[in-house]
Enzyme design. Structure first.
Site, PDB file in Angstrom:
ATOM      1  N   GLU A   1       0.841  -1.194   0.000  1.00 30.60           N
ATOM      2  CA  GLU A   1       0.000   0.000   0.000  1.00 30.60           C
ATOM      3  C   GLU A   1       0.881   1.251   0.000  1.00 30.60           C
ATOM      4  O   GLU A   1       1.723   1.435   0.871  1.00 30.60           O
ATOM      5  CB  GLU A   1      -0.882  -0.009   1.249  1.00 30.60           C
ATOM      6  CG  GLU A   1      -1.662   1.274   1.454  1.00 30.60           C
ATOM      7  CD  GLU A   1      -2.433   1.272   2.777  1.00 30.60           C
ATOM      8  OE1 GLU A   1      -2.350   0.271   3.526  1.00 30.60           O
ATOM      9  OE2 GLU A   1      -3.120   2.260   3.054  1.00 30.60           O
TER      10      GLU A   1
ATOM     11  N   ASP B   1      -1.153  -0.979   5.647  1.00 29.44           N
ATOM     12  CA  ASP B   1      -1.064  -0.364   6.971  1.00 29.44           C
ATOM     13  C   ASP B   1      -2.047  -1.017   7.940  1.00 29.44           C
ATOM     14  O   ASP B   1      -3.074  -1.547   7.533  1.00 29.44           O
ATOM     15  CB  ASP B   1      -1.409   1.133   6.883  1.00 29.44           C
ATOM     16  CG  ASP B   1      -0.326   1.912   6.155  1.00 29.44           C
ATOM     17  OD1 ASP B   1       0.800   1.397   6.050  1.00 29.44           O
ATOM     18  OD2 ASP B   1      -0.622   3.031   5.688  1.00 29.44           O
TER      19      ASP B   1
ATOM     20  N   ASP C   1      -4.342   0.083   9.681  1.00 31.00           N
ATOM     21  CA  ASP C   1      -5.453   0.978  10.032  1.00 31.00           C
ATOM     22  C   ASP C   1      -6.662   0.614   9.169  1.00 31.00           C
ATOM     23  O   ASP C   1      -6.635  -0.358   8.419  1.00 31.00           O
ATOM     24  CB  ASP C   1      -5.053   2.444   9.824  1.00 31.00           C
ATOM     25  CG  ASP C   1      -4.591   2.714   8.398  1.00 31.00           C
ATOM     26  OD1 ASP C   1      -4.788   1.837   7.528  1.00 31.00           O
ATOM     27  OD2 ASP C   1      -4.031   3.798   8.158  1.00 31.00           O
TER      28      ASP C   1
ATOM     29  N   ASP D   1      -8.056   2.053   6.595  1.00 32.07           N
ATOM     30  CA  ASP D   1      -7.813   2.088   5.155  1.00 32.07           C
ATOM     31  C   ASP D   1      -7.044   0.851   4.695  1.00 32.07           C
ATOM     32  O   ASP D   1      -7.354   0.265   3.664  1.00 32.07           O
ATOM     33  CB  ASP D   1      -7.014   3.344   4.773  1.00 32.07           C
ATOM     34  CG  ASP D   1      -7.926   4.552   4.621  1.00 32.07           C
ATOM     35  OD1 ASP D   1      -9.157   4.351   4.597  1.00 32.07           O
ATOM     36  OD2 ASP D   1      -7.404   5.680   4.528  1.00 32.07           O
TER      37      ASP D   1
END
Ligand code: 28F
Length: 661
Positions: free
Chosen positions: A451, A524, A526, A528
């Site tokens: 990402e 990541d 998180d 997203d």
């Protein structure tokens, strides 16, 4: 006439003979006992021969094996409730309300049936003469004795003939005394509790509740009318769930289509019995594009298909073509519909119960018995045809759908041709963003899909150039669940992945052509990142499913925290590890640590050390163990309803179960 002397001699002779008999019986017992322990010792020496693996999957096999015995008792018609508990300390208890394992002595072994079943390999094999046969697949049907051999301890409790009986085994199947009647009992049933041996299951002895729950839910669907109660008693608040589906596989199809859009409310159901084989099929069409046909033999998911699936496919294609021609949905000069057309948007469960199944294929999950093809094809052929004739309104809906599929197939072929011409499916022109590895040996090669460009840069600099390739993704990829095929192929990020991986896409995807045997998703930690990961998984699930089935898809596990102490760096991958580290190093509560917000916060060296170096990294392997569950999950996430998606993303991808180091 006999004298008193002769009388006495005779008595002595009889006594002697009796003693000899007893000795014989005893030595016979001792002999079999030794054989028994040798048998169980063999299981302990080479557990892989019996349960294939001693990883988490093997650990869970122990549960399936015991539950299978209860399921068999249910299929024989004597049991309707099964309870499975994960206890504190990671022991398992299984209880059924069947007849109870027989408690009398088995002539051949000289011990109780309970002891026999739990100490002789394959003893539980054939069930009583009442016409029943052992139908549950088990771990290749090896039996309860294997579970016993691989347990630190195991207890069997039987209620039968008005008595309450107990037998305990320790240290890999050594009986502690013999079956003992503790007292009276009402009713009948069997209860087994065991603790897997940590010296065998060295990787983990911790049960995954979701794994157990999902498999037992599936069992409840496949064996309609059997109530299965699953509980996890390890946490502060115990969890308990009950699965009971009177409608069996009909309800299974309903469950799979729950978050899709069925194009008619009815579930079509066909069943029949021939040559001792029971076959049943449930199906329904939804407005999606993929086929979700899942087949089972003796409650085992036959991932690789086989004769039951072939028979099903033949029958569906034949019946639909006949109906379409007879009712002018296709014209005389038009081609037949293909089996792919007939299965677009089709959800189906095929379940056969076979007394003597033959399994083939790489993972032995392909049904080989040739007579099954004809049996399933006959059952589905007759009953589906009849359904269409009796339900012309639904027949028309199905016909419109399959004819549309045939037209779309044509359009999709053109779209694919287009990208092929543009080079996206041509592996000789790799995408510019790909930093490829130098090795061409797919078995050694890994593709990191990363990402963001900055993390992509670190990964490129930190990697092992020989075996690790990096493909950075910019932003979010297309949601393939919602998009039209044409748009999917036109999407640049997806085109890059297709080209880099090199196996094409379904229906032509060829897993033998792929360029990497590890596809690692690195996003990541998180929301997203989770979203991107799930989008990628949806894409692989829909368009490169064999990639997941072959176990080639992984999820990287970057650390969440870094602690620096006395110029040394420590990385922690979860909160628990952080706490353990703090107490190990005797750090004060307010001691500072770094919380990684994204991969971009790590430099190349750190990313390599913590996440990419095969020697120290942890990765999650994405499994298809329960492809059906995964499918329901994907639809949940990507379908039209928004709430389950949010909830799910927050909870993480739950079908990612197996820890692979
Ligand atoms: C918690 C696990 O194992 N349930 C079982 C039975 C019932 C019979 C049985 C089992 C007889 C000779 C093999 C009873 N009455 N739950 C279980 N319930 N095994 S295992 O028989 C075993 C055979 O050797 C049973 C009459 N016939 C069969």
């Amino acid at each position: 006439m006999t004298t008193k002397q002769e009388d006495l001699e005779l008595k002595q002779k009889i006594e002697l003979a009796k003693e000899k008999e007893l000795e014989k019986a005893d030595s016979h017992y001792t002999a079999t006992n030794i054989q028994v322990l040798e048998g169980l010792e063999a299981v302990r020496k080479r557990p892989g021969m019996y349960i294939a693996t001693t990883s988490a999957a093997g650990l869970h096999h122990l549960v399936w094996e015991i539950v299978d015995n209860s399921i068999d008792e249910a299929l024989a018609g004597y049991c309707d409730t099964i309870q499975v508990m994960v206890n504190p300390g990671n022991t398992i208890t299984v209880i059924d309300n069947g007849r109870g394992i027989p408690v009398d002595i088995v002539a051949k072994t000289g011990t109780s049936a309970v002891e026999t079943v739990y100490t002789i390999l394959h003893a539980g094999g054939k069930f009583g003469e009442g016409g029943g046969y052992k139908v549950s697949g088990g771990l290749h049907g090896v039996g309860a004795s294997v579970v016993n051999a691989l347990s630190e301890w195991l207890e069997v409790r039987v209620h039968r003939d008005g008595g309450d009986y107990l037998l305990r085994f320790e240290n890999g199947g050594h009986p502690v005394g013999h079956l003992t009647r503790l007292g009276d009992a009402e009713g009948t049933g069997t209860k087994v509790t065991f603790k897997p041996d940590p010296t065998i299951f060295t990787e983990t002895t911790e049960f995954n509740y979701e794994t157990i729950r999902d498999r037992l839910r599936q069992m409840a669907f496949l064996n309609g009318g059997v109530k299965i109660v699953v509980s996890d008693l390890r946490g502060e608040t115990p969890i308990s769930e009950t699965f009971l589906y009177q409608g069996g596989i009909k309800e299974y199809v309903e469950y799979i289509n729950k978050n899709k859009m069925p194009i008619f409310p009815e579930i079509i159901y066909c069943e029949g019995r021939d040559e001792g084989v029971f076959a049943e099929v449930a199906l329904q069409y939804n407005d999606g594009y993929s086929a979700n046909v899942y087949s089972f033999c003796n409650n085992i998911h036959t991932h690789e298909g086989g004769t039951h699936e072939e028979g099903f496919r033949m029958a569906v294609t034949r019946v639909i073509n006949n109906y379409a021609r007879a009712n002018k949905f296709i014209k005389e000069n038009e081609e037949n519909l293909t089996s792919d057309d007939a299965r677009e948007g089709l959800t189906a469960i095929i379940s056969v119960k076979h007394p003597n199944p033959q399994y083939e294929g790489q993972t032995k999950t392909k049904l080989g018995n040739s007579e099954v093809r004809k049996i399933v094809s006959g059952v589905v052929g007759d009953q589906l045809e009849r359904f269409l004739l009796e339900n012309p309104r639904i027949a028309r809906i199905i016909m419109d759908k399959v004819v549309l599929a045939a037209n779309a197939r044509e359009a999709a072929r053109n779209a694919r041709e287009n990208i092929r011409r543009k080079g996206a499916l041509d592996i000789t022109t790799l995408p510019g963003k790909l930093a490829d590895c130098s090795s061409k040996d797919a078995a050694r090669c890994e593709l990191y899909i990363v990402e963001g460009n900055s993390a992509g840069g670190s990964a490129k600099n930190g990697r092992d150039r020989e075996t690790q390739a990096i493909l950075p993704l910019r932003g979010k990829i297309l949601n393939v669940e919602k998009a039209q095929l044409k748009r999917i192929f036109a999407n640049a990020e997806i085109g890059n992945m297709i080209t880099a991986i090199g196996g094409g896409i379904m229906p032509e995807f060829d897993v033998n052509k792929i360029r990497y045997h590890k596809i690692v998703i690195m996003t990541d930690a998180d929301v997203d990142g989770s979203h991107i990961r799930i989008l990628l998984l949806t894409f692989f699930f829909r368009y490169m499913r064999p990639l997941i089935e072959s176990g080639y898809v992984y999820i990287a596990q970057p650390p969440l925290y870094k602690v620096e102490y006395r110029s040394k760096q420590y990385y922690c991958y979860n909160d628990e590890q952080l706490e353990v580290l703090k107490s190990k190093l005797n750090l004060p509560p307010q001691y500072p640590f770094q919380r990684y917000k994204g991969l971009g916060e790590m430099d190349a060296q750190q990313l390599w050390e913590t996440t990419m170096d095969p020697k120290g990294r942890k990765m999650l392997k994405v499994t298809m163990e329960d492809a059906i569950e995964a499918d329901a999950v994907f639809t949940d996430l990507m379908g039209d309803s928004v709430d389950p998606r949010k909830e799910f993303i927050a909870k993480n991808a739950k079908f990612v179960k197996n820890l692979d180091i």
